[in-house]
Design an enzyme around this catalytic site. Structure first.
Site, PDB file in Angstrom:
ATOM      1  N   HIS A 119     -53.722   9.004  53.669  1.00 61.70           N
ATOM      2  CA  HIS A 119     -52.683   8.108  52.356  1.00 61.70           C
ATOM      3  C   HIS A 119     -52.563   9.801  51.586  1.00 61.70           C
ATOM      4  CE1 HIS A 119     -52.807   3.822  52.486  1.00 61.70           C
ATOM      5  NE2 HIS A 119     -52.358   4.132  53.472  1.00 61.70           N
ATOM      6  N   CYS A 130     -38.735  21.257  50.458  1.00 59.75           N
ATOM      7  CA  CYS A 130     -38.987  21.989  52.257  1.00 59.75           C
ATOM      8  C   CYS A 130     -40.580  21.792  53.160  1.00 59.75           C
ATOM      9  CB  CYS A 130     -38.756  23.170  52.057  1.00 59.75           C
ATOM     10  SG  CYS A 130     -39.727  23.993  51.044  1.00 59.75           S
TER      11      CYS A 130
HETATM   12  C1  BV8 Z   1     -45.116   2.309  55.524  1.00 57.88           C
HETATM   13  C2  BV8 Z   1     -51.276   6.491  47.972  1.00 57.88           C
HETATM   14  C3  BV8 Z   1     -43.054   2.993  56.758  1.00 57.88           C
HETATM   15  C4  BV8 Z   1     -50.337   6.788  47.154  1.00 57.88           C
HETATM   16  C5  BV8 Z   1     -50.621   4.686  48.643  1.00 57.88           C
HETATM   17  C6  BV8 Z   1     -44.078  -5.993  53.566  1.00 57.88           C
HETATM   18  C7  BV8 Z   1     -45.309  -6.567  54.496  1.00 57.88           C
HETATM   19  C8  BV8 Z   1     -45.825  -5.405  54.850  1.00 57.88           C
HETATM   20  C9  BV8 Z   1     -45.737  -4.453  54.564  1.00 57.88           C
HETATM   21  C10 BV8 Z   1     -44.818  -3.348  53.610  1.00 57.88           C
HETATM   22  C11 BV8 Z   1     -44.102  -4.528  53.284  1.00 57.88           C
HETATM   23  N1  BV8 Z   1     -43.388  -3.839  52.272  1.00 57.88           N
HETATM   24  C12 BV8 Z   1     -42.917  -2.935  52.555  1.00 57.88           C
HETATM   25  C13 BV8 Z   1     -44.100  -2.562  53.403  1.00 57.88           C
HETATM   26  C14 BV8 Z   1     -45.012  -1.837  53.892  1.00 57.88           C
HETATM   27  C15 BV8 Z   1     -45.859  -0.918  52.425  1.00 57.88           C
HETATM   28  C16 BV8 Z   1     -47.156  -1.948  52.025  1.00 57.88           C
HETATM   29  O1  BV8 Z   1     -48.366  -2.046  52.845  1.00 57.88           O
HETATM   30  N2  BV8 Z   1     -46.097  -2.561  50.495  1.00 57.88           N
HETATM   31  C17 BV8 Z   1     -47.549  -3.620  50.230  1.00 57.88           C
HETATM   32  C18 BV8 Z   1     -47.730  -3.417  48.938  1.00 57.88           C
HETATM   33  C19 BV8 Z   1     -47.051  -4.985  51.474  1.00 57.88           C
HETATM   34  N3  BV8 Z   1     -46.562   0.413  53.411  1.00 57.88           N
HETATM   35  C20 BV8 Z   1     -45.684   1.274  53.348  1.00 57.88           C
HETATM   36  O2  BV8 Z   1     -44.472   1.407  53.194  1.00 57.88           O
HETATM   37  C21 BV8 Z   1     -46.674   2.504  53.780  1.00 57.88           C
HETATM   38  N4  BV8 Z   1     -45.496   2.946  54.748  1.00 57.88           N
HETATM   39  O3  BV8 Z   1     -45.135   1.282  55.716  1.00 57.88           O
HETATM   40  O4  BV8 Z   1     -43.980   3.509  56.528  1.00 57.88           O
HETATM   41  C22 BV8 Z   1     -42.516   3.275  57.852  1.00 57.88           C
HETATM   42  C23 BV8 Z   1     -42.440   3.394  58.882  1.00 57.88           C
HETATM   43  C24 BV8 Z   1     -42.041   4.206  59.959  1.00 57.88           C
HETATM   44  C25 BV8 Z   1     -41.363   5.660  59.413  1.00 57.88           C
HETATM   45  C26 BV8 Z   1     -40.903   6.045  57.216  1.00 57.88           C
HETATM   46  C27 BV8 Z   1     -41.618   4.379  57.037  1.00 57.88           C
HETATM   47  C28 BV8 Z   1     -46.727   3.778  53.058  1.00 57.88           C
HETATM   48  C29 BV8 Z   1     -48.685   3.025  52.196  1.00 57.88           C
HETATM   49  C30 BV8 Z   1     -49.687   3.610  51.541  1.00 57.88           C
HETATM   50  C31 BV8 Z   1     -48.870   3.513  49.623  1.00 57.88           C
HETATM   51  N5  BV8 Z   1     -50.018   5.024  49.671  1.00 57.88           N
HETATM   52  N6  BV8 Z   1     -51.871   5.467  48.279  1.00 57.88           N
HETATM   53  C32 BV8 Z   1     -51.543   6.422  45.630  1.00 57.88           C
HETATM   54  O5  BV8 Z   1     -52.603   6.534  45.878  1.00 57.88           O
HETATM   55  O6  BV8 Z   1     -50.718   6.709  45.240  1.00 57.88           O
HETATM   56  S1  BV8 Z   1     -51.409   2.802  48.893  1.00 57.88           S
HETATM   57  C33 BV8 Z   1     -52.916   2.931  47.549  1.00 57.88           C
HETATM   58  O7  BV8 Z   1     -52.834   1.695  46.942  1.00 57.88           O
HETATM   59  C34 BV8 Z   1     -54.205   3.213  47.913  1.00 57.88           C
HETATM   60  O8  BV8 Z   1     -53.642   4.719  48.746  1.00 57.88           O
HETATM   61  C35 BV8 Z   1     -54.127   2.354  49.336  1.00 57.88           C
HETATM   62  O9  BV8 Z   1     -54.058   2.411  50.149  1.00 57.88           O
HETATM   63  C36 BV8 Z   1     -53.467   1.026  48.252  1.00 57.88           C
HETATM   64  C37 BV8 Z   1     -54.128   0.295  47.416  1.00 57.88           C
HETATM   65  O10 BV8 Z   1     -55.154  -0.849  48.374  1.00 57.88           O
HETATM   66  P1  BV8 Z   1     -56.819  -0.279  48.085  1.00 57.88           P
HETATM   67  O11 BV8 Z   1     -57.050   0.447  48.362  1.00 57.88           O
HETATM   68  O12 BV8 Z   1     -57.303  -2.091  48.727  1.00 57.88           O
HETATM   69  O13 BV8 Z   1     -56.897  -0.632  46.273  1.00 57.88           O
HETATM   70  P2  BV8 Z   1     -56.735  -1.761  45.473  1.00 57.88           P
HETATM   71  O14 BV8 Z   1     -56.683  -1.668  44.423  1.00 57.88           O
HETATM   72  O15 BV8 Z   1     -55.444  -3.066  46.296  1.00 57.88           O
HETATM   73  O16 BV8 Z   1     -58.300  -2.731  46.473  1.00 57.88           O
HETATM   74  C38 BV8 Z   1     -59.380  -2.452  45.807  1.00 57.88           C
HETATM   75  C39 BV8 Z   1     -60.642  -3.465  46.452  1.00 57.88           C
HETATM   76  O17 BV8 Z   1     -61.818  -3.340  46.223  1.00 57.88           O
HETATM   77  C40 BV8 Z   1     -59.792  -4.825  45.917  1.00 57.88           C
HETATM   78  O18 BV8 Z   1     -60.646  -6.216  47.018  1.00 57.88           O
HETATM   79  C41 BV8 Z   1     -61.864  -5.385  44.836  1.00 57.88           C
HETATM   80  O19 BV8 Z   1     -62.249  -6.466  45.143  1.00 57.88           O
HETATM   81  C42 BV8 Z   1     -62.712  -4.271  45.542  1.00 57.88           C
HETATM   82  N7  BV8 Z   1     -63.335  -3.310  44.542  1.00 57.88           N
HETATM   83  C43 BV8 Z   1     -63.483  -3.401  42.577  1.00 57.88           C
HETATM   84  N8  BV8 Z   1     -65.117  -2.811  42.807  1.00 57.88           N
HETATM   85  C44 BV8 Z   1     -65.491  -2.629  44.106  1.00 57.88           C
HETATM   86  C45 BV8 Z   1     -64.818  -3.502  45.368  1.00 57.88           C
HETATM   87  N9  BV8 Z   1     -65.379  -3.143  46.331  1.00 57.88           N
HETATM   88  C46 BV8 Z   1     -66.587  -2.907  46.224  1.00 57.88           C
HETATM   89  N10 BV8 Z   1     -67.580  -2.140  45.252  1.00 57.88           N
HETATM   90  C47 BV8 Z   1     -66.297  -1.558  44.172  1.00 57.88           C
HETATM   91  N11 BV8 Z   1     -67.358  -1.656  43.449  1.00 57.88           N
HETATM   92 ZN    ZN Z   2     -39.391  24.026  49.078  1.00 53.95          ZN
END
Ligand code: BV8
Ligand code: ZN
Length: 263
Positions: A119, A130
């Site tokens: 990501h 650009c």
């Molecule tokens: C794409 C960068 C298509 C930016 C991020 C409907 C169904 C399925 C999919 C979709 C849908 N609608 C839209 C989609 C696609 C969408 C998606 O998946 N949406 C989700 C919300 C349903 N995906 C996208 O848009 C992706 N692109 O699909 O493109 C396409 C294809 C071809 C051509 C053009 C387009 C892009 C997704 C990337 C988004 N960018 N990050 C930024 O950081 O600001 S996502 C961001 O959120 C993170 O990078 C990460 O991926 C996500 C969060 O997830 P986690 O890392 O798991 O974090 P979270 O807080 O959720 O969980 C933390 C976990 O840690 C918990 O479980 C907790 O219990 C645990 N934890 C807590 N403490 C601890 C711990 N674990 C261990 N130790 C601890 N101490």
């Molecule tokens: Zn530029």
């Protein structure tokens, strides 16, 4: 934590290993995850409302400042025992690939060598038009541009004048092809897959552990809470990665005296 002995034995056989990390591995470094309420200034926004091209289109200053706030947070943060344990694990295994959804760069700072950033990275910016990127020579030092024009937020691209933006993958944007290809390949060919600190909700990263499961790899989840993946994994180690990972690595590869990983 008491790690199942068969998992320890397995790890000692040095399987081809792939690791996927999410925001949870950086939680113990003081970096808020996505699904916990955003702390302080950002309590009223959803990450999905800030991490999209439409949000940047609509409020470029707000989005730029959210990332600037996160960059500050990361600059003051340090890798934790979980990051270091993964770097130690990489040095013990022959075939290993670390895939991260995180944009904080803490794995590299902890010494991990092979890191696939699915990501993007908070530290890099690129032009919103650009696509001149800062890690190239196009925009060598965007901080100088920003300092020269503090009134312009986001700073402007020196090549085309459009707004600069964080070089991260927003919702609705596709992932960097090479990194995702390599990650997919690693999931398809690994013998062991560790899913660490991720809610396993965001696609396509969330499909990687499922691919590993389907091809017969042993899948281990490390997370203090259950996720949609938990019922399907081979081993679920319920605990914070900053404690579980050092235990896992120390029990599998009892350290040479004095170098054991601290929790
Ligand atoms: C794409 C960068 C298509 C930016 C991020 C409907 C169904 C399925 C999919 C979709 C849908 N609608 C839209 C989609 C696609 C969408 C998606 O998946 N949406 C989700 C919300 C349903 N995906 C996208 O848009 C992706 N692109 O699909 O493109 C396409 C294809 C071809 C051509 C053009 C387009 C892009 C997704 C990337 C988004 N960018 N990050 C930024 O950081 O600001 S996502 C961001 O959120 C993170 O990078 C990460 O991926 C996500 C969060 O997830 P986690 O890392 O798991 O974090 P979270 O807080 O959720 O969980 C933390 C976990 O840690 C918990 O479980 C907790 O219990 C645990 N934890 C807590 N403490 C601890 C711990 N674990 C261990 N130790 C601890 N101490
Ligand atoms: Zn530029």
């Amino acid at each position: 934590m008491d790690i199942p002995s068969e998992l320890i034995q397995l790890l000692r056989k040095k399987p081809r290993t792939a690791v996927l990390t999410g925001a949870g591995i950086s939680a113990e470094s003081g970096i808020p995850t996505f699904r916990e309420a955003q702390t302080g200034l950002w309590a009223r926004y959803q990450p999905e409302d800030l991490a999209t091209p439409a949000a940047f289109e609509r409020s470029p200053r707000l989005v730029w400042e959210w990332y600037a706030w996160r960059r500050e947070l990361v600059a003051k943060a340090s890798p934790n025992a979980g990051h270091y344990a993964l770097a130690a694990l990489e040095s013990r295994l022959d075939e290993y690939c670390l895939i991260t959804q995180n944009v904080d760069g803490l794995h590299a700072r902890a010494g991990s060598r092979c890191v696939l950033e699915l990501h993007g990275s908070l530290q890099r910016v690129k032009c919103s038009r650009c696509h001149a990127a800062t890690d190239g020579e196009d925009i060598p030092d965007w901080q100088t541009i920003a300092a020269a024009h503090p009134e312009e937020i986001p700073p402007r691209c020196p090549s085309c004048g459009a707004a600069l933006r964080p070089d991260v993958v927003w919702f609705g944007e596709s992932l960097p092809g090479a990194a995702f290809q390599a990650a997919w390949q690693a999931a398809e060919t690994c013998q062991m897959f560790l899913s660490i600190g991720t809610s396993a909700l965001v696609q396509p990263a969330a499909s990687l552990p499922l691919i590993a499961l389907q091809q017969g790899a042993v899948v281990v989840e490390i997370n203090p809470s259950a996720t949609p993946l938990t019922p399907q994994v081979t081993y679920s180690l319920m605990g914070p990665s900053g404690a579980v990972l050092p235990d896992l690595v120390n029990q599998a590869f009892p350290a040479v005296a004095g170098t054991s990983l601290q929790n």
